[in-house]
Write a protein that holds these residues in place. Sequence first.
Motif, PDB file in Angstrom:
ATOM      1  N   ASN A   1      55.100  -9.479 114.465  1.00 26.37           N
ATOM      2  CA  ASN A   1      55.904  -9.087 115.676  1.00 26.37           C
ATOM      3  C   ASN A   1      57.739  -9.275 115.022  1.00 26.37           C
TER       4      ASN A   1
ATOM      5  N   ILE B   1      58.264  -4.743 121.870  1.00 31.93           N
ATOM      6  CA  ILE B   1      59.184  -6.093 122.284  1.00 31.93           C
ATOM      7  C   ILE B   1      59.352  -7.037 120.981  1.00 31.93           C
ATOM      8  N   SER B   2      60.482  -7.356 120.824  1.00 28.21           N
ATOM      9  CA  SER B   2      60.500  -8.543 119.668  1.00 28.21           C
ATOM     10  C   SER B   2      60.500  -9.849 120.190  1.00 28.21           C
ATOM     11  N   SER B   3      59.989 -10.888 119.181  1.00 31.20           N
ATOM     12  CA  SER B   3      60.053 -11.959 119.830  1.00 31.20           C
ATOM     13  C   SER B   3      61.372 -12.891 119.804  1.00 31.20           C
ATOM     14  N   ASN B   4      61.908 -12.833 120.973  1.00 24.62           N
ATOM     15  CA  ASN B   4      63.303 -13.487 121.086  1.00 24.62           C
ATOM     16  C   ASN B   4      63.145 -14.489 122.249  1.00 24.62           C
TER      17      ASN B   4
ATOM     18  N   LEU C   1      53.060  -7.661 123.154  1.00 21.22           N
ATOM     19  CA  LEU C   1      54.529  -7.357 122.603  1.00 21.22           C
ATOM     20  C   LEU C   1      54.817  -6.347 121.647  1.00 21.22           C
TER      21      LEU C   1
ATOM     22  N   SER D   1      61.802 -13.209 125.555  1.00 20.35           N
ATOM     23  CA  SER D   1      60.370 -12.664 125.682  1.00 20.35           C
ATOM     24  C   SER D   1      59.355 -14.326 125.622  1.00 20.35           C
TER      25      SER D   1
ATOM     26  N   GLY E   1      49.259 -12.059 124.630  1.00 17.73           N
ATOM     27  CA  GLY E   1      50.669 -11.687 125.071  1.00 17.73           C
ATOM     28  C   GLY E   1      51.412 -11.138 123.811  1.00 17.73           C
TER      29      GLY E   1
ATOM     30  N   GLY F   1      59.352 -16.386 128.377  1.00 21.36           N
ATOM     31  CA  GLY F   1      58.408 -15.807 129.486  1.00 21.36           C
ATOM     32  C   GLY F   1      57.090 -16.321 129.211  1.00 21.36           C
ATOM     33  N   ILE F   2      56.579 -16.339 128.173  1.00 29.95           N
ATOM     34  CA  ILE F   2      55.201 -16.787 127.495  1.00 29.95           C
ATOM     35  C   ILE F   2      55.116 -18.293 127.938  1.00 29.95           C
TER      36      ILE F   2
ATOM     37  N   PRO G   1      67.542 -10.176 123.189  1.00 27.49           N
ATOM     38  CA  PRO G   1      66.750  -8.806 123.286  1.00 27.49           C
ATOM     39  C   PRO G   1      67.759  -7.624 123.456  1.00 27.49           C
TER      40      PRO G   1
END
Length: 426
Positions: A34, A383-386, A378, A389, A374, A392-393, A40
């Motif tokens: 990822n 969607i990047s791991s920022n 992504l 995000s 999840g 939210g997880i 983001p």
Amino acid sequence: MIGKLISFSLRNRMIVLLIAAGLFGWGIYSVSTNKVDAIPDLSENQVIVFTEWMGRSPQIIEDQVTYPLVTNLQGMPQVKYVRGVSMFGMSFIYVIFEDQTDIYWARERVLERLNYANRLLPEGAVPTLGPDGTGVGHILWYTLDAPGMDLGEQRAIQDWYVKFSLQNVAGVSEIASFGGFQKQYQVTLDPNKLTYFNLSVPQVMTAVRANNNESGGRKFEMSDIGYIIKTTGYLKSTEEIENIPITTQNTIPVRIGDIATVQMTGESRLGIFDLNGEGEAVGGIVVMRYGENAAEVIEKVKAKMQEVSAGLPKGVKFNIVYDRSGLINDSVNSVKTTLIEEMVVASLIVFIFLFHWRSALIIIIQLPLSVAIGFILLNTFGISSNIMSLTGIALSIGVIVDDAIVMVENAYRHLADAQHDEKSFL
């Protein structure tokens, strides 16, 4: 439908466990692949058209450059709107596309329109596309630490060596240079001498242009050897410019040096770059290409800097003044630590409250499996791991635990009631 699904899962437990194990493995792979960034990218899907026509006022730029470009760039497919900005000597056009539009398809469409719009612009105004980056693409800033070297020489090293080397790094869209002086030859005319020799500024410009070129001839063979004929006429020093003849008066040539002063100096600047209040500096900005992994690109740029340093003059080295990798690592590690802590605490609380290890195990297994799924989503949606995000997880863990507790407790109660009714019947 749900009843049939539950019934199928109970009858085929091994299949359900294999599917869960496969999803978990896929999720682990998604975590390792990822993209990682601190924040983001919420910028608009846009293509920037930049046109430089120095020396003209904003009103002239607006009438002769910005307006023709804006009117010709309108009406393209999937375009939301077109913005235009005019300033002294420069024009910026922002073509905003729909969010689902592929950015490189959009750049191709803009180039097609520019091929037609070029004929509407004045001579010397050539529109170009901006880099394929976004507003959050500035991932690293650096300066050259070069004690004893003047700003012009530092800018020359940056523009003609460092910039070209770093632009080859995968994921880098542009290296934007800043600071220092861009070297140029300046011819300062004396108006009194121009009047005395009855010369005009266009005559001087024509003479300089005509004497700064290289012409090719043809190839001929002699003694079985081929020779290429050419004339080398590029100007290489201020003395050569001073000796350029403009005209002849009474068999005496009038040279550039007779009516002007020629010197090597820096191009006029609209500002300076100061570092920590210690004086001017020269460096560059690394702009990341759209959709790349910021953490990986930064590491590649740093590795390339180590290679480039070997070719720098003695005493010159890189000084990194902004590095987003620190912010990326701190923010992502902080959220990951919180995520792990939440999973551990939630698991303990579930076990303590239910005090039934099989029921608690069902709920505890859902936590890492849900997080893994999840990350699969992504990667699927790019969607990047920022920090947003991952937060939210982390917030969703509470919802997952609540739902699981309700379902397990409800099933446990129904099983207990069924066993009680069976004992009463007997």
